[in-house]
Design an enzyme around this catalytic site. Structure first.
Site, PDB file in Angstrom:
ATOM      1  CG  LEU A  37      -2.142  -0.887   1.217  1.00  0.00           C
ATOM      2  CD1 LEU A  37      -2.826  -0.866   2.581  1.00  0.00           C
ATOM      3  CD2 LEU A  37      -3.126  -0.463   0.133  1.00  0.00           C
ATOM      4  CG  ASP A  38       1.285   3.500  -3.482  1.00  0.00           C
ATOM      5  OD1 ASP A  38       2.355   2.875  -3.570  1.00  0.00           O
ATOM      6  OD2 ASP A  38       0.446   3.562  -4.397  1.00  0.00           O
ATOM      7  N   PRO A  39       2.150   5.159   0.583  1.00  0.00           N
ATOM      8  CG  PRO A  39       4.239   6.183   0.899  1.00  0.00           C
ATOM      9  CD  PRO A  39       3.446   5.380  -0.098  1.00  0.00           C
TER      10      PRO A  39
END
Length: 273
Positions: A37-39
């Site tokens: 999951l991206d930031p």
């Protein structure tokens, strides 16, 4: 310590940063996660400790369900709100136009993965190359969109719930949606609700035998043969047809593959927690 569970990643942290938090919380050294999951994204992240990290590839994580908000008219090379380069002020779209775009983007879709992604380019993550400004290209891929529901539209923000196949990118879906409207879009919010049957349940440890979507098989000989990793043949098992099987014993698990009348160990002697 062997364990597997679903964590709830907050926004503002990379998946690796969040994993380090969990390692400190539980006092473990070896840990991993499935499905970055991206930031800027939050939600369901499957986490495993110890030898249970080896089971990720045997989990059924389709469909993946997300809730996301796209910003219509905003341009971003990363497809999210972290690198916005331009914002166009647009008139609101008619509900009919949004519905036409939604209906046209169901089923199998061809797309180009985001350059700001975890795709591997000659041993380097794509997002690392993108951040340095290096030129590279990604191959066209295919994802399947099982369903998509528009939850709300408050111009220029459109919130939707989408169910898609493993490996699909919601950012890429949003780019395709924007093309249908004739404008750039980016995601301003993204939350993963579930991966297959995996949902956040307060980090409850899961029973590995219950979550592995594999048929069981039984070895007819001495269990010590399995523990020692000895060469076996299909006739040694109750089921001899080709396939990948789980062997469950009191204290450990093994996964074997029967193929072309031969047996190979996918995983062997993983201790049960």
């Amino acid at each position: 310590m062997n364990a597997i569970f679903v964590a709830n990643k907050p926004t503002g942290l990379s998946s690796n940063q969040f994993l380090n938090r969990l390692k400190r919380k539980y006092g473990v050294k070896k840990a991993g996660f499935s499905g970055t999951l991206d930031p800027f994204a939050s939600g369901c992240l499957i986490v495993a400790f110890g030898s249970y990290t080896k089971f990720f590839r045997f989990l059924d994580k389709t469909p993946k369900i997300y809730e996301a908000t796209m910003w219509i008219g905003a341009s971003s090379p990363s497809g999210d709100n972290e690198n916005i380069t331009d914002v166009k002020i647009l008139k609101p779209f008619a509900d009919e136009s949004l519905e036409i775009a939604r209906k046209s983007l169901l089923g199998r879709l061809k797309y180009i993965p985001p350059k700001f992604s975890a795709k591997n380019i000659n041993g380097t993550r794509a997002y690392k190359l993108a951040r340095t400004g290096e030129e590279f290209s990604l191959k066209e891929q295919e994802m399947e969109v099982f369903s998509c529901e528009i939850l709300s539209y408050r111009h220029p923000f459109l919130t939707f719930r989408i169910s898609l196949s493993e490996g699909g990118y919601v950012r890429s879906y949003a780019q395709l949606f924007g093309k249908r409207l004739g404008y750039d879009v980016c995601l301003s919010e993204l939350k993963r609700i579930s991966e297959g049957k995996f949902r956040f349940e307060n980090e409850k440890f899961l029973n590995i035998c219950e979550i592995l979507n594999l048929p069981r098989n039984k070895y007819l000989g001495d269990v010590a043969d399995i523990m020692d990793g000895k060469s076996l043949k299909p006739s040694d098992f109750t089921t001899q047809k080709d396939g990948i099987y789980l062997l469950e014993y009191d204290k450990f698990l093994s996964i074997i593959e029967i193929k072309n009348d031969t047996i190979s160990y996918c995983l062997n002697k993983v201790e049960k927690c």
